[in-house]
Design an enzyme around this catalytic site. Structure first.
Site, PDB file in Angstrom:
ATOM      1  N   HIS A 145       0.833  -1.216   0.000  1.00  0.00           N
ATOM      2  CA  HIS A 145       0.000   0.000   0.000  1.00  0.00           C
ATOM      3  C   HIS A 145       0.865   1.262   0.000  1.00  0.00           C
ATOM      4  CE1 HIS A 145      -4.017  -1.790   0.493  1.00  0.00           C
ATOM      5  NE2 HIS A 145      -3.413  -2.728   1.176  1.00  0.00           N
ATOM      6  N   ASP A 182      -0.837  -4.913   5.816  1.00  0.00           N
ATOM      7  CA  ASP A 182      -1.783  -5.792   5.143  1.00  0.00           C
ATOM      8  C   ASP A 182      -1.534  -5.860   3.641  1.00  0.00           C
ATOM      9  OD1 ASP A 182      -2.437  -3.031   5.235  1.00  0.00           O
ATOM     10  OD2 ASP A 182      -4.377  -3.478   4.343  1.00  0.00           O
ATOM     11  N   GLU A 183      -2.035  -6.923   3.075  1.00  0.00           N
ATOM     12  CA  GLU A 183      -2.192  -7.046   1.620  1.00  0.00           C
ATOM     13  C   GLU A 183      -0.935  -6.759   0.820  1.00  0.00           C
ATOM     14  OE1 GLU A 183      -6.930  -6.067   1.139  1.00  0.00           O
ATOM     15  OE2 GLU A 183      -5.537  -4.387   0.922  1.00  0.00           O
ATOM     16  N   ASN A 184       0.216  -7.143   1.376  1.00  0.00           N
ATOM     17  CA  ASN A 184       1.419  -7.059   0.559  1.00  0.00           C
ATOM     18  C   ASN A 184       1.623  -8.414  -0.091  1.00  0.00           C
ATOM     19  OD1 ASN A 184       3.975  -6.489  -0.537  1.00  0.00           O
ATOM     20  ND2 ASN A 184       4.914  -7.443   1.270  1.00  0.00           N
TER      21      ASN A 184
END
Lengths: 709, 709
Positions: free
Chosen positions: A261, A324-326
């Site tokens: 992000h 998150d969400e890497n």
């Protein structure tokens, strides 16, 4: 005073064992309270404290600027509701003040997770006495006092009552994502006021995203200068928000999301990316590849410099690093990173992120900050004062707690998914069948509602946050057995109106957006539609209608609100009708009026839509709504005539409802279920006579839930 | 391009002699425009320019950050209305851009009274071409472009049109009094946006009053520190407002009222007062005694220091010193001042104020600022570049003009008096029978609407300013013969909705305040009442209900808006019915529905009022409203039956209307006149038959205007 204190101690002790509901049975005349969140213990007495122009407030004990400001704000709101102009000077004599506040001390200078937020409020016909250990406790009690205001032909009053109250969880937050869509200062301020009104105490300020870097860095100015489209908060503004929040007993938790992000960071500082760049501010919605390169030592120098600056700016003891969400796609493709992993025995991307987190954690430890991040960061190497922020659910929190980590829950509190308050209300940070020990349970600190920013503008964000977040606030403050959904909605409707006095726009911007859609004041037909549809749920928005973060958020879906009050009321009416078996008279006239309104609005609604190209996408909805109304009316006719409709009728109506339930214009009808119940009721009317009347309602609900049977 | 320019020159020349109305007769299919203010010349052509997602803007010629920002804002508003997401990159080819802006130069760096605000807009099926000499002209044209947007079943479009436009007066302002009630930054910003939307170009920022000193002074910090209750603008915020206004081509004219209206100055600096002090911030509404002591030399040193600071802060070439309503009571009582007057041959207080003004004028001259003040300052000793701001009327302006002074008009534009837009619309800075020469006429610079702040809060100020101020803006921009009131209202309704997209709350806060009054969402009955009443006019507020500047502004009067749209529509319906003599069928059904609604709302409205003590003051209104509705219905029955009512009926109904017309709860019914017309119509139905049908309507209007005859 000693006797009073002793009595309160008894009551407080009592409240631990006796949840609100049990005590309420002792209320005179079954008085219902309209408090949200519900207090630990409440006991109504007979009598009332009159509120008129002579209203005064006195403090006895500690006072300070924060308490005085809180009293001033509460008085202004009371004046605004009642129309009285109060004498604003402190009462000369604490015995004659309408409201006497006895506060023991200031509490911590920076709001903290260890703050004592408890208070007691004893209202008699002579005086309201608010007692608290800290100013924050007193501020919480002032909100309760305001919620207690009632009016009747005798005037305004606070009913005589004794309340003891304290939060179940110490961490009760609202995440506002200003990365995807920037929100101006006044949006944050009015939402902080809303948070305080329902006793939330953490603003989780999600400051960085692929789509924007929103905080001024004097040390690395390219971050905000070229990573934000000019939409960022200056450090002075951040201090203003922190002070505003502090005044209301709210912590400000900054988040700087990493290592993924991270696109907006890399626009100005591509050298810290895992791919060569250049990088551009991301406009789309989704999960993107740009990520920090954890193998570069310069990155940690940069982060240390950045965090040093931010640690000075943000006084909270915690700092959120996202995490998150890497997905690591850039890491996979980067030979240097692959070589580093091999050389250091780092077996996969998860391990590489753990290495990164450990390095970041060391920096934060040096700066005296505790680290918090999403589930992904959990790793045995992290210090035990790291906090896990769970989007996975209570089980992952419990797992972390067993390992000795504190945790907070956001799974189930994702208000951006557009689910009704009732659904969030069911979620509890501690599973019902939890086997955690008492000391493990103490690691569950609370939770946060998350207002992710993909589809909110300053005009619509309030209606996505409120009033639903008040139900989550209750979940985190009140006893776990406060779970009556109908009672929650009754109180939520009341609190929603009170939230408006803080400048929140969740109610008033609905009609405003409808006027913009139609370019007229004549919004009646569109309002009939908008009041029974809801935005599509989960992540379905924009799949049918591709749009970037720059798209206008002014469509029908933006005017529609989650948790349609109109649909909820209709559903309640139908349930009342079903309960009235076998007569089915209860609410029938009102139901017929609504159904007829839906059936008859079609022509006017079609004219509205044809004159407003922005509404063309909704062109099918008038017909669907008319069909829904028609089906309901026909069902009621069969029921009234005690005639079974032909089988084809049932099939056709259920098929119609199924079709109508499919989203169009990215909104969906919230009235399908209750109309399906009416259809099933009509279709089964003969069958029902074979079972006891008391089972009719349940039978209809069951069959309707099976849908197309 | 040369040919085009030539054509425009011709058209511009043409527009000087041919006012808008005449040219409009050449429109295809009698197309009405919805522009406000009406342009100098407008000529519709056949065809339309489609507006869809492919919309682009190109600039050809001068461009700069201000123009680009203006284009961005206009594009966002267009996106918000249409729902399209535009490509925001400039069109590669100016020939293919939807909107091509050709701007010759930047205009002056600080908006000035000499700014060229003219523009032309030529819309064909291929392109809209906006031409202007300055960026401000282009910004004015962009607002016209936005007002032209229409939608129909074929989509959004701008009709093909040729417009040449320039203002009649160079000074078109809105005074916002932030002294009596402070207004936060966002209130000023959204009102600046509203001003730009209707082409106003001066924010007159009334910064000091007896009730508050609202601007930070670094040199004399006690001014804002103890004269403002903490409610003031920092100098950074003032710069932010100035920049925001400049971006929209709006001057910011600061006012520092003196020598009267000076209480808040003297709280911190009593040594400059004419009485010993101490002074306290004034809470009441009215004219107060505290005034500067013009005999003290230290005062002029202080003012020079203060004005030096303010002259640096505010770039406008003018500075307003107020000068109004100083009655000199403190001067009369001060022996030192009396002695000074005697010693210096100053014969009265007016002469003493003239002496003061002359001294102030010298200071301002030294600082390069032109002085402006209210009528009272006019004095032959003042330099000829002094501007007279008239609250007395066009005659005093003409008198000043003859003496060679510039002037602006506010008399007739006092929007705080709660008169309808139609009344302000009739006022012209130049009297119809003016005998001023052309060069004298050039001294009449324009006018300002004045939003005096006694009874406005951030929640209500927008509904007191808008939409009525748009009608005043038209008076100051458009040709003097643009005077059709019905056409003005038709366009005002359209512009009012467009103003909402700028965040203005004049529409949406009405229901919000009704919800607060009733503490429910069920505002239907109260809305029926609120939609046909208006706040009391002139200075009648608070005479029945004493209140200070700290009183809550949340009563029924605050939810009621001036210039009730509901009443205006009803009045129009009745006039239509009267025109339909002798059948009286036109609008009859709609009129009956409204009358019946007023008659029948009484019980529900009474319940609402009894549950809301803040509404007790309105307890008589449901009965009045029912009586009004009843009278109208009875009148229509008589007319329909062609039966004359007994004389007592007429007497009773007129008496009832007279009673109902008296203000209660500080609001008054705006539907009395049209119902009186119905009563007269019924009462006179036999008499009318003695005169020609064509005269019936006028006869009824005349008799009704005579009221109790």
């Amino acid at each position: 005073m000693k006797e009073t204190k002793f009595a309160i101690c008894l009551l407080l002790a009592c409240s631990v064992v006796a949840p609100a509901q049990q005590i309420e049975t002792a209320q005179p005349a079954n008085r219902q309270h309209r408090l949200m969140p519900a207090p630990s213990a409440i006991h109504f007495l007979s009598g009332r404290l009159k509120i008129d122009a002579s209203f005064t407030v006195a403090t006895d004990g500690h006072t300070d600027a924060r308490l005085e400001a809180g009293i001033y704000r509460a008085s202004r709101r009371l004046e605004g509701r009642t129309g009285f102009e109060f004498m604003r000077a402190p009462a000369s004599d604490s015995q004659t003040a309408t409201l006497l506040i006895q506060c023991k001390g200031p509490g911590s200078p920076v709001p903290s997770i260890r703050e004592d937020e408890s208070y007691s409020l004893d209202v008699s016909e002579k005086q309201a006495a608010l007692k608290a250990a800290t100013v924050i406790g007193a501020i919480r009690g002032l909100e309760t006092f305001l919620q207690l205001l009632e009016g009747d032909p005798q005037g305004y009053f606070i009913p005589s009552v004794s309340i003891q109250d304290k939060p179940r969880f110490p961490w009760r937050g609202l995440l506002i994502d200003v990365g995807r869509h920037f929100e101006p200062m006044e949006v944050l301020k009015r939402n902080l006021d809303g948070m305080a009104a329902v006793k939330l105490n953490v603003l989780h300020w999600h400051l960085t995203e692929d789509q924007g870097f929103r905080i001024e860095s004097k040390r690395y100015p390219k971050l905000h200068q070229i990573g934000s489209d000019g939409l960022f908060y200056t450090q002075d503004q951040a201090r203003e928000i922190i002070a505003y929040a502090r005044d209301r007993g709210i912590r400000v938790l900054p988040e700087f999301d990493m290592p993924g992000h991270a696109t907006s960071w890399l626009v100005g500082y591509p050298e810290f990316g895992s791919a060569p760049g250049p990088f551009k501010i991301e406009r789309k919605n989704g999960i993107f590849d740009p990520a920090f390169d954890p193998t570069r030592e310069e990155l940690y120098k940069f982060l240390e410099g950045f965090f040093t600056e931010m640690a000075q700016l943000f006084p909270d003891e915690y700092l959120h690093i996202g995490g998150d969400e890497n997905e690591g796609h850039q890491w996979d493709k980067n030979e240097r990173i692959q070589a580093f992993m091999k050389a250091n025995g780092i077996k996969d991307n998860h391990a590489l992120q753990a290495y990164f987190n450990k390095r970041v954690s060391k920096i934060l430890q040096k700066l005296g900050k505790k680290m918090i991040g999403w589930d992904e960061i959990l790793h045995p190497d992290l210090p035990k004062d790291t906090v896990i922020h769970s989007w996975r659910g209570p089980a992952s929190l419990a797992e972390a707690a067993r390992k000795g980590y504190d945790g907070i829950l956001s799974s189930g509190f994702y208000i951006d998914l557009m689910y009704p308050a009732s659904q969030h209300y069911k979620v509890d940070p501690v599973a019902a069948d939890s086997t955690l020990s008492e000391s493990e349970l103490a690691h569950i600190l609370g939770g946060e509602a998350t207002m992710w920013g993909e589809w909110v503008s300053p005009e619509t964000i309030d209606s996505r946050i409120w009033p639903r977040t008040a139900a989550i606030a209750e979940r985190l403050w009140s006893a776990r057995n406060v779970t009556d959904v109908n009672d929650m909605y009754r109180r939520l409707d009341a609190v929603s109106l009170q939230l408006e006095e803080l400048g929140l726009t969740h109610e008033k911007n609905v009609d405003m957006l409808l006027r913009r859609l139609t370019r007229t004041n004549d919004i009646g037909p569109l309002k009939t539609l908008a009041s029974v549809v809801e935005p599509v749920k989960e992540y379905h928005r924009s799949q049918a209608h591709p749009a970037t973060m720059l798209a206008p958020l002014t469509r029908l879906i933006d005017a529609a609100t989650p948790d349609s009050r109109g649909a909820r009321e209709f559903s309640g009416l139908v349930d009342g009708l079903l309960s009235d078996a076998p007569l089915f008279r209860q609410n029938r006239d009102r139901i017929k009026i609504l159904l007829a309104q839906w059936r008859d609005v079609r022509p006017a609604l079609e004219v509205t839509i044809h004159q407003s190209p922005i509404l063309f996408e909704a062109e099918r909805l008038p017909r669907d709504l008319a069909d829904i109304g028609d089906a309901g009316l026909e069902a009621l006719s069969y029921v009234a005539a005690d005639v079974s409709p032909p089988m084809e009728w049932r099939t056709a109506k259920l098929a119609m409802l199924e079709q109508a339930s499919k989203p169009k214009a990215e909104v969906e009808f919230a009235i399908i279920d209750p109309v399906r119940r009416l259809v099933i009721l009509a279709a089964e009317i003969s069958e029902l006579k074979n079972i006891p009347v008391s089972q009719w309602k349940q039978r209809v609900l069951t069959l309707a839930a099976e849908k197309n049977r």
